[in-house]
Design an enzyme around this catalytic site. Structure first.
Site, short mmCIF file in Angstrom:
data_model
loop_
_atom_site.label_atom_id
_atom_site.label_comp_id
_atom_site.label_asym_id
_atom_site.label_seq_id
_atom_site.Cartn_x
_atom_site.Cartn_y
_atom_site.Cartn_z
N ARG A 186 -1.41 -8.43 -6.09
CA ARG A 186 -2.65 -8.18 -5.19
C ARG A 186 -3.43 -9.55 -5.51
O ARG A 186 -3.69 -10.15 -4.33
CB ARG A 186 -3.46 -7.28 -5.54
CG ARG A 186 -2.59 -5.76 -5.04
CD ARG A 186 -2.80 -5.44 -3.73
NE ARG A 186 -4.04 -5.45 -3.11
CZ ARG A 186 -4.69 -4.35 -2.61
NH1 ARG A 186 -4.02 -3.28 -2.71
NH2 ARG A 186 -5.83 -4.34 -1.98
N ASN A 245 0.85 -1.11 0.11
CA ASN A 245 0.09 -0.04 -0.06
C ASN A 245 0.70 1.52 -0.07
O ASN A 245 0.42 2.27 -0.39
CB ASN A 245 -0.78 -0.05 1.21
CG ASN A 245 -2.30 -0.59 0.91
OD1 ASN A 245 -3.16 -0.32 1.63
ND2 ASN A 245 -2.19 -1.78 0.11
N HIS A 302 -9.55 6.60 -4.22
CA HIS A 302 -9.23 6.23 -2.73
C HIS A 302 -7.99 6.20 -2.26
O HIS A 302 -7.73 6.16 -1.18
CB HIS A 302 -10.07 4.83 -2.61
CG HIS A 302 -10.22 4.27 -1.39
ND1 HIS A 302 -10.90 5.13 -0.13
CD2 HIS A 302 -9.71 3.30 -0.63
CE1 HIS A 302 -10.83 4.49 0.89
NE2 HIS A 302 -10.25 3.57 0.82
N ASN A 353 -4.79 4.58 5.87
CA ASN A 353 -5.62 4.75 4.64
C ASN A 353 -6.72 3.87 4.67
O ASN A 353 -6.51 2.62 5.13
CB ASN A 353 -4.69 4.35 3.61
CG ASN A 353 -5.76 3.94 2.35
OD1 ASN A 353 -5.31 3.26 1.38
ND2 ASN A 353 -6.32 5.16 2.06
#
Length: 289
Positions: free
Chosen positions: A186, A47, A267, A106
């Site tokens: 991911r 991240n 985001h 986050n």
């Protein structure tokens, strides 16, 4: 991602209560903890891959895999997930001998950071919240992005198509900027058998579901207005996971809260607008350095 932390700091595991917490550490100076979001395949360094090196020039950067993710233990208290995560982060600081740290969070990690400031205010110096979860979550229907996240392990189960749709369609404003290598990493991380059997982030269910949901909504917690830590809220104007209106709610409720709304950003501000994010964080936290 499986190798993103190679060459950037040193990673190790410590025991915190009944769980193992893996973290990467880099740099020297005031302690700065970076808490990642809760999307499938997430981990600390994946991240914050575009931020650690820059921030480590001024801070002792500590980047954990939160419980349920990466190389950390997968168990989560589902009756109070934000409180459980905050407890794990506080326990990690205790194990490292860090009396207090700046904390950046986050999304899911933002909720954990805010809860830590409520539960153990003495452990937090300054807060930076990036599109944090838990702001008005029980007062309106979930966003399309949050539904996409919560549905990843349901139905037909994990797939490259699902992870690509979530990352490119909901985490960022410009999905074409996300490389295939990131999607693949991911996806591979999301296939951990322990996670598939027991996803860390899912819809509350059962007789205590309503109580759990209320615990996960900071606007229903009277302590929110008593969080006096200097706080910077950074929100992408095009966030499709957590509504940008939450930033105004925090700024109007928390007495020392500044708000920055990033144009043409989704985001994942720390990835999509890395240079802006790094400068904002270093400047805001530098006041105490």
């Amino acid at each position: 991602m499986t190798s993103i932390d190679e060459g950037v700091g040193a990673g190790r595991t410590v025991r915190v209560g009944a769980r193992d917490i893996y973290f990467t550490e880099a740099g020297a100076g005031p302690a700065l903890v970076l808490l990642h979001g809760g999307g499938p395949g997430a981990s600390g360094m994946s991240n914050y891959m575009r931020n650690v090196e820059a921030l480590a020039r001024r801070f002792r950067v500590i980047v954990p895999d939160m419980p349920g993710y990466g190389r950390s233990s997968k168990s989560i208290d589902r009756t109070d997930p934000f409180g459980d995560l905050a407890g794990a982060v506080g326990g990690l600081l205790d194990e490292l001998g860090v009396a207090a740290a700046h904390v950046v969070g986050n999304s899911y990690g933002g909720a954990a950071a805010l809860r830590l400031a409520m539960d153990r205010p003495e452990t937090v110096n300054r807060l930076v919240l990036l599109g944090p979860g838990g702001v008005g979550t029980t007062r309106s229907l979930p966003t399309a992005g949050l539904n996409e996240l919560l549905n990843y392990y349901t139905g037909t189960g994990p797939s490259r198509e699902k992870i690509a749709r979530f990352v490119r369609g909901y985490l960022v404003h410009d999905g074409s900027a996300v490389p295939g290598e990131l999607i693949e990493a991911r996806y591979r991380a999301s296939l951990d058998p322990e996670v598939i059997a027991n996803p860390p982030l899912r819809r509350p269910s059962g007789p205590l579901a309503l109580r759990t949901l209320w615990r996960m909504d900071f606007t229903r917690d009277r302590r929110l207005g008593a969080v006096t830590h200097p706080t910077l809220v950074v929100w992408g104007a095009d966030d499709k996971v957590n509504r940008p209106a939450g930033g105004r709610v925090l700024a109007e409720t928390m007495p020392n809260c500044d708000l920055y709304l990033a144009a043409r950003t989704g985001h994942w501000v720390q990835w999509e607008r890395a240079e802006l994010f790094n400068d904002l964080v270093a400047g805001f936290l530098g006041a105490d350095s």
